[in-house]
Write an enzyme that holds these catalytic residues in place. Sequence first.
Site, PDB file in Angstrom:
ATOM      1  N   LYS A   1       0.854  -1.196   0.000  1.00  0.00           N
ATOM      2  CA  LYS A   1       0.000   0.000   0.000  1.00  0.00           C
ATOM      3  C   LYS A   1       0.886   1.241   0.000  1.00  0.00           C
ATOM      4  CE  LYS A   1      -4.348   1.164   2.308  1.00  0.00           C
ATOM      5  NZ  LYS A   1      -5.050   1.065   3.587  1.00  0.00           N
TER       6      LYS A   1
HETATM    7  C1  E4P Z   1      -8.261   2.291   3.429  1.00  0.00           C
HETATM    8  O1  E4P Z   1      -7.596   1.341   3.051  1.00  0.00           O
HETATM    9  C2  E4P Z   1      -8.165   2.856   4.771  1.00  0.00           C
HETATM   10  O2  E4P Z   1      -7.591   1.902   5.619  1.00  0.00           O
HETATM   11  C3  E4P Z   1      -9.497   3.170   5.390  1.00  0.00           C
HETATM   12  O3  E4P Z   1     -10.569   2.754   4.582  1.00  0.00           O
HETATM   13  C4  E4P Z   1      -9.622   4.519   5.982  1.00  0.00           C
HETATM   14  O4  E4P Z   1     -10.894   4.629   6.570  1.00  0.00           O
HETATM   15  P1  E4P Z   1     -11.257   5.759   7.639  1.00  0.00           P
HETATM   16  O5  E4P Z   1     -11.465   7.038   6.910  1.00  0.00           O
HETATM   17  O6  E4P Z   1     -12.523   5.258   8.268  1.00  0.00           O
HETATM   18  O7  E4P Z   1     -10.102   5.838   8.599  1.00  0.00           O
END
Ligand code: E4P
Length: 218
Positions: free
Chosen positions: A87
Amino acid sequence: MKFFIDTANLDQIREAQDLGILDGVTTNPSLMAKEGISGDENVFNHYKTICEIVDGDVSAEVIATDYEGMIKEGEYLASLHPQIVVKIPMIKDGIKAIKYFSSKGIKTNCTLIFSAGQALLAAKAGATYVSPFIGRLDDISTDGMNLIEEIRLIFDNYAYNTEILAASVRHTMHILQCAHIGADVMTGPLSAILGLLKHPLTDSGLAQFLADHAKVNA
Ligand code: E4P
């Protein structure tokens, strides 16, 4: 649509996996911290444990923000388990790193996407997934679903293989809206996934069926 769970909590990952509908997991440094996972070795072992629980892709985020650092860290993360997807944040060096990983056949998830232009750039660099953050756009009074729609249109125009991984999903309606628009994947909390089960007419209908059965089978 593929279902990913957005957590580093092993119990929740197991519960979603046991349901038989889980296609993968996304994590991020905040989610790891929430579970109290710290120190490189513990973090790496946690990723390996998640990979052993689920069958699909598991996103592991790099901490480095420079090109060389992201390559070194991403290559190590990818070597941990074949299910690891590296990522990478949507920054200039991140795009270069995605291009590098794509040429090496290493899967990537470009995270922190908040505009269609960012998604287009990540797709051009060869990202396996782009992660537009729906909930965080909603948080600032901008309709996150419009972004998913815009990216869907662009990717379809040019038949990009990059999958739209709708992220920052906060509730059940987000999942349904993603499915209407045609997001390839959604990642959300277990509560949002389990919300899809619920309907009061299902509950009352089942109660009636069981009561009628009991009446004649007492
Ligand atoms: C995406 O991969 C992130 O981990 C995640 O969806 C972020 O979500 P949030 O805005 O609820 O922290």
